[in-house]
Write an enzyme that holds these catalytic residues in place. Structure first.
Site: not given
Length: 324
Positions: A151, A147
C-alpha cells in the site's frame, strides 16, 4: 460523468455502487455511466437511470488495465486488493495483485492521456511500530507487513503520477472497517468485526488477541462517505500532498466488548470465545492504535466518534434493527 469501480464485487464496492445509483450524481455531476470491475461478476441493483456495465478480469494483467482505461472513465475508485492476512501468507500474490495491478493501471492511464480522477484505497497498515500515543498527519511510514508495504508503494506511485500530470490522484488511508457484514474474510483484522457481527446474529465469535489491543475503526457507512467526499475535493484543496489519513475511533477490544454488552446485553457479549492465535497476534502487534487526522477533518471527512455508534450502524444497516 462516467465512474469506474475496481473491486466492485467486494463489500465496500457493493455499497459504493448502491450509493452512486441512489444519488445519481457525483461531485455535482449527473452520472451518465457506471462501470463495475472485479475478478468475479458484480451484481448491481436493478434500478438505475443510467447504463451499468459489468466487467470481469485480472487487473494484474497489463491488457486488463488498458481495456478499462480505454472506456475513458472520469472517476476511478480503486478498491481492488487482496487483504492483509492473505497478502502476508502469499507473498507473490500480494505483490502481483496489490502492487503490480496498481502500477499497470497507472501506466495505462499515462499512456491513454485521459487524466481521470483516481481515488486509491490505502490503509493505516503503512504505519509500523513503535508509535507515538497519537499518530500525526506527517508521521513516517514504516510498514511491518507485506500488505502495508504494498500500500505504501502504491501511495508513492499515485503521488508521482499525479505530480507528473498523468492523473488527478488521491490515496486514502482507511481505518479498519468495522463492522463488516457478511462472511469472515482472510484479513488479519477480521476478528474486530467478527466479535461484534457474530454475537449480534446469535453465533459464537473467536477472539484471537488480548482485550488490551487498541485499533482505529470506522463503519462501512463512513467508508462510503470517505470515498464520495474524496471525489468532491478539488486539486486546490488536495494541493501537492496526495495522501490523507482518515478519521476514526480508537478503541481497545475491551472497549468493543463493553460497547456490545451495553447495547445488546451480557448474553450477547458472552458469545465471544477467547482463543489466542500467534499468527494474528504477530501481525496486530505492529499495527497503529490512534491517530490525530487534522488534515482530513479540516477537509471535511467525518467518521463515528465512539464505538457504540459503529455497532448501531451495523444493527441499522445490516440487521434491520434486530438483535438475536
Amino acid at each position: 460523468m462516467h465512474v469506474l469501480i475496481l473491486g466492485a464485487a467486494g463489500m465496500v464496492g457493493r455499497k459504493l455502487t448502491s450509493r452512486l445509483i441512489a444519488d445519481g450524481q457525483l461531485a455535482g455531476h449527473a452520472l451518465s455511466r457506471l462501470s463495475l470491475h472485479d475478478v468475479v461478476a458484480s451484481q448491481p441493483p436493478a434500478a438505475a437511470d443510467f447504463p451499468i456495465g459489468v466487467h470481469t478480469g485480472d487487473l494484474s494483467q497489463p491488457s486488463e488495465a488498458q481495456r478499462l482505461v480505454a472506456m475513458q472513465p472520469d472517476v476511478i475508485f480503486h478498491l481492488a486488493a487482496i487483504v492483509s492476512g492473505e497478502a502476508e501468507l502469499n507473498f507473490e500474490s500480494g505483490y502481483r495483485i496489490n502492487m503490480d495491478g496498481t502500477r499497470w493501471l497507472l501506466d495505462a492511464i499515462r499512456i491513454a492521456g485521459h487524466k481521470p480522477k483516481l481515488i486509491f484505497t490505502s490503509s493505516i497498515a503503512v504505519f509500523g511500530a513503535p508509535f507515538p500515543e497519537s499518530i500525526p498527519d506527517q508521521y513516517h511510514c514504516t510498514p511491518l507487513t507485506s500488505y502495508g508495504t504494498q500500500k505504501a508503494i502504491c501511495e508513492l506511485l499515485v503521488s508521482d503520477y499525479s505530480r507528473k500530470g498523468f492523473l488527478n490522484g488521491l490515496s486514502l488511508r482507511f481505518p479498519t472497517i468495522c463492522v463488516r457484514p457478511g462472511k469472515p474474510n482472510a484479513a488479519a483484522s477480521g476478528f474486530f468485526s467478527g466479535i461484534i457481527r457474530e454475537p449480534l446474529s446469535g453465533q459464537e465469535a473467536i477472539l484471537p488477541v488480548d482485550e488490551d489491543v487498541r485499533h482505529w475503526h470506522a463503519s462501512p457507512r463512513a467508508a462510503i462517505g470517505f470515498l464520495i467526499h474524496a471525489a468532491c475535493l478539488s486539486p486546490e484543496q488536495i494541493a501537492s500532498n496526495r495522501v490523507i489519513t482518515l478519521p476514526g475511533v480508537a478503541a481497545t477490544v475491551g472497549d468493543q466488548i463493553a460497547a456490545l454488552r451495553k447495547i445488546a446485553g451480557d448474553h450477547v457479549a458472552q458469545r465471544i470465545v477467547k482463543r489466542p492465535d500467534a499468527f494474528v497476534q504477530s501481525i496486530v502487534a505492529g499495527w497503529p492504535r490512534c491517530f490525530d487526522p487534522q488534515r482530513a477533518l479540516k477537509l471535511g471527512f467525518r467518521a463515528e466518534t465512539n464505538f457504540e455508534d459503529i455497532i448501531r450502524v451495523h444493527i441499522d444497516d445490516e440487521l434491520n434493527g434486530i438483535i438475536q
